[in-house]
Design a protein around this motif. Sequence first.
Motif, mmCIF file in Angstrom:
data_model
loop_
_atom_site.group_PDB
_atom_site.id
_atom_site.type_symbol
_atom_site.label_atom_id
_atom_site.label_comp_id
_atom_site.label_asym_id
_atom_site.label_seq_id
_atom_site.Cartn_x
_atom_site.Cartn_y
_atom_site.Cartn_z
ATOM 1 N N PHE A 176 2.473 9.702 -5.789
ATOM 2 C CA PHE A 176 3.245 10.942 -5.705
ATOM 3 C C PHE A 176 4.216 11.066 -6.878
ATOM 4 C CE2 PHE A 176 2.234 10.792 -1.048
ATOM 5 C CZ PHE A 176 1.539 11.999 -1.019
ATOM 6 N N ALA A 177 4.769 9.944 -7.321
ATOM 7 C CA ALA A 177 5.684 9.968 -8.467
ATOM 8 C C ALA A 177 4.956 10.398 -9.736
ATOM 9 C CB ALA A 177 6.314 8.593 -8.664
ATOM 10 N N LEU A 178 3.709 9.957 -9.914
ATOM 11 C CA LEU A 178 2.926 10.367 -11.075
ATOM 12 C C LEU A 178 2.635 11.866 -11.041
ATOM 13 C CD1 LEU A 178 0.375 7.424 -11.437
ATOM 14 C CD2 LEU A 178 2.281 7.978 -12.950
ATOM 15 N N ILE A 179 2.310 12.378 -9.853
ATOM 16 C CA ILE A 179 2.075 13.821 -9.722
ATOM 17 C C ILE A 179 3.341 14.589 -10.055
ATOM 18 C CG2 ILE A 179 1.432 15.654 -8.112
ATOM 19 C CD1 ILE A 179 -0.218 13.610 -6.577
ATOM 20 N N PHE A 180 4.480 14.069 -9.610
ATOM 21 C CA PHE A 180 5.752 14.728 -9.906
ATOM 22 C C PHE A 180 6.012 14.764 -11.413
ATOM 23 C CE2 PHE A 180 10.282 13.899 -10.885
ATOM 24 C CZ PHE A 180 10.769 15.168 -10.600
ATOM 25 N N LEU A 181 5.744 13.652 -12.109
ATOM 26 C CA LEU A 181 5.943 13.625 -13.560
ATOM 27 C C LEU A 181 5.031 14.633 -14.249
ATOM 28 C CD1 LEU A 181 6.273 9.775 -14.262
ATOM 29 C CD2 LEU A 181 8.084 11.503 -14.265
ATOM 30 N N PHE A 182 3.828 14.810 -13.722
ATOM 31 C CA PHE A 182 2.892 15.775 -14.282
ATOM 32 C C PHE A 182 3.415 17.202 -14.108
ATOM 33 C CE2 PHE A 182 -0.953 18.435 -14.071
ATOM 34 C CZ PHE A 182 -1.556 18.071 -15.276
ATOM 35 N N ARG A 183 4.122 17.451 -13.014
ATOM 36 C CA ARG A 183 4.655 18.787 -12.731
ATOM 37 C C ARG A 183 6.097 18.972 -13.213
ATOM 38 N NH1 ARG A 183 2.363 21.881 -8.424
ATOM 39 N NH2 ARG A 183 0.329 21.101 -7.802
ATOM 40 N N PHE A 184 6.684 17.935 -13.748
ATOM 41 C CA PHE A 184 8.097 17.992 -14.122
ATOM 42 C C PHE A 184 8.408 19.071 -15.159
ATOM 43 C CE2 PHE A 184 11.880 16.301 -16.403
ATOM 44 C CZ PHE A 184 12.768 16.394 -15.349
ATOM 45 N N PRO A 185 7.559 19.282 -16.177
ATOM 46 C CA PRO A 185 7.877 20.360 -17.142
ATOM 47 C C PRO A 185 8.014 21.730 -16.482
ATOM 48 C CG PRO A 185 6.187 18.907 -18.027
ATOM 49 C CD PRO A 185 6.383 18.512 -16.601
ATOM 50 N N GLY A 216 7.857 18.218 -1.066
ATOM 51 C CA GLY A 216 7.308 19.511 -1.441
ATOM 52 C C GLY A 216 8.159 20.217 -2.477
ATOM 53 N N ALA A 217 9.488 20.088 -2.361
ATOM 54 C CA ALA A 217 10.380 20.724 -3.332
ATOM 55 C C ALA A 217 10.186 20.137 -4.723
ATOM 56 C CB ALA A 217 11.832 20.565 -2.888
ATOM 57 N N LEU A 218 9.998 18.834 -4.812
ATOM 58 C CA LEU A 218 9.789 18.197 -6.107
ATOM 59 C C LEU A 218 8.438 18.566 -6.702
ATOM 60 C CD1 LEU A 218 11.202 14.622 -5.383
ATOM 61 C CD2 LEU A 218 12.285 16.455 -6.694
ATOM 62 N N LEU A 219 7.428 18.677 -5.847
ATOM 63 C CA LEU A 219 6.086 19.011 -6.325
ATOM 64 C C LEU A 219 5.882 20.500 -6.492
ATOM 65 C CD1 LEU A 219 3.901 16.544 -4.198
ATOM 66 C CD2 LEU A 219 4.816 16.228 -6.500
ATOM 67 N N ILE A 240 0.840 -1.193 0.000
ATOM 68 C CA ILE A 240 0.000 0.000 0.000
ATOM 69 C C ILE A 240 0.878 1.248 0.000
ATOM 70 C CG2 ILE A 240 -1.564 1.378 1.425
ATOM 71 C CD1 ILE A 240 -3.007 -0.817 -0.028
ATOM 72 N N ASP A 241 1.933 1.227 0.787
ATOM 73 C CA ASP A 241 2.855 2.373 0.814
ATOM 74 C C ASP A 241 3.533 2.564 -0.539
ATOM 75 O OD1 ASP A 241 2.201 2.847 3.393
ATOM 76 O OD2 ASP A 241 4.007 1.988 4.277
ATOM 77 N N LEU A 242 3.845 1.458 -1.215
ATOM 78 C CA LEU A 242 4.427 1.580 -2.550
ATOM 79 C C LEU A 242 3.440 2.231 -3.523
ATOM 80 C CD1 LEU A 242 6.344 -1.810 -3.032
ATOM 81 C CD2 LEU A 242 7.281 0.442 -2.492
ATOM 82 N N ILE A 243 2.155 1.905 -3.377
ATOM 83 C CA ILE A 243 1.133 2.523 -4.225
ATOM 84 C C ILE A 243 1.066 4.025 -3.962
ATOM 85 C CG2 ILE A 243 -1.357 2.656 -4.642
ATOM 86 C CD1 ILE A 243 -1.474 -0.360 -4.145
#
Length: 634
Positions: free
Chosen positions: A58-67, A218-221, A50-53
């Motif tokens: 959060f990783a998907l949100i980061f990819l969305f904000r990466f640009p 927070g810094a990544l997002l 569950i923690d991995l999910i």
Amino acid sequence: MNIPSSTVLAGSTWTANASAITVLIDLAWQSSPPPHYVIDRLSFQLLYHIDLIIISAFALIFLFRFPRLLARFWSISEIFGGLFLHHQSLRTRRRVQFNGEWGPNHRDLSTDNSHNRGYVPRSARRVSEKGSSVAPSYPTHVRPYPVFLRHVAQRLRRRITPGISVGNLITMVLYFSVLLYPGFYRANPFEAFDRYGWISISQYPFALAMTGKNNVLGALLGMGYEKLNFMHRLIGRIVVLSANIHALGYLYQWTMLGIIKTSVKTRMAFWGIIALICLDCLYFFSTSFWRNKAYRVFLSTHVLSMVILIPSTILHKFGTAPYVYATLGLLLFDHFFRLLRSRWTTAIIRPLPELGITHIAIPKVNAGWRAGQHVRLRVLSSGMGLLGWTEVHPFTIASIPNGAEGVVLMCKKAGDWTERLYDLAKSGGYHKGRGGGDHDPMKVKVWVEGPYGGTGHMMFASFSAAVFIVGGSGITFGLSMAQDLIRKDLEGHSRVKVIELIWCVQDPASLVPLLPIFTSMIQQSVFTPLRISIFYTRAPTGQFPFSEEFFRSTTLTLSPGRPKISKIIEGAISKTVSLGSEEFKERGRISGLGIGVCGPEEMVEGVFEEVEKVDPTRRDQVGGIEIHEETFGW
């Protein structure tokens, strides 16, 4: 001593049988272990996945904000700025060269020429230190979401309660639902009490990751720790609720079996109760009453409870070590970087009676932050009381880097600590050598930590227009943001062509101490004119501080009442669109309107409501509208 052979044979037979029984027990355990062991092992594995999910989400949100992250790091100064406060030698360099009848003071408060449509000071040009022309380099503007998702994003930004949007609510519901699943999967909640203990412990690292001042997540997002606080509170409640279900279940079971007196004396139960008390204290003393009325109690109980909670959890159950170590690692990482980002230096404090504010200047720290960031301040002076040095308070930086005053903070009187600081500033000795009865500034030792927060991945310099709406001491945010845009515009690093600063105060006399700063900002806004509008909500006491002819232009205005936010937004859109494609030819297409708001919750909520009412066609014309908020309070 002689042992009969029969006895030896019997002993050997018994040993062989015991070994055989042991092997059979091991095989039986592996094929069909006891129910308690099955649930414990299943709970650990289930919560681990569950923690991995959650981490993957959060990783998907980061990819969305990466640009936007890539766009933000368009220059070296953006990459390393805003991390560590430091001191650097001041450099006064010329950025603009004037020719002909124009000069550096070409704009004053008595002319409206600067706000004529298409105004460009043709005699002014950007120059380097050697006097050569400087080619502009503008930051890339990246939308926070694709255009086809605009309507969805607009609905997600709608506010349900102060500080909570529809998007925040959906995030919390999804997070709670994910953790609700392991609470019922292959487990009876009235029997599998260990499952809820694992749920509680598995959220330790996430609860801390959402509140650490040095927040990697927070810094990544692109979000400061204060923006993630709503998730910290949700996860904290989940931790406390699950721990209490886990403990109450066992207490009920032991009571029904009549073994509670002997059970609570075991090591596991003893340390479990200690951990539960710590968690309940964390929750109770973090309610709004304690945060607002007795912040020192809230802070001290948080620290003490965490110090006891971490070892008591692992002593309660050794299998929790991975989660406890992860939590401890995040905690040590946060405090280690707090020390690295702290400076012990001297500050100059003086009172501003018109504003009821203490002006704090730290000249030895003049670089290392971005506009809109804040620091945490600790005043090390006996004048703050016996325990005054223990209190740490956050303040938005009102200045921009490489200034003569360094870090400038404005601390409004809003409690015991801030009132003591104001009184300490007033206690500066009388200096007879100055006319007018001025006071010598008071110097105190301070511990300044930061910088933190800021606008994240939202770069106001990448927008075509910027509007800052602030109230009271929120002017610190507005000053730093507006000055930053003016400087970047002079350096050719800003796309903004419309800058407006709206300040709401109670008394018009509040303008007096900041008038020199406002005038200087207006005079420096050579290529992009700055408009400052002050609104006061109370009738002035005594004589009005300004003459009737003082405000003769739209550059700096003073008006009674509250600002009409809808009119301000529409005016900024109209002005931006009316400049036409020719004006934006150099800086690219119209790239949106950025709104920064800092003040009480009512003001912030009002701005969000008015932005929601903007016609979609007008949004498209200006290239979209984005809001950054800073709210007063804990």
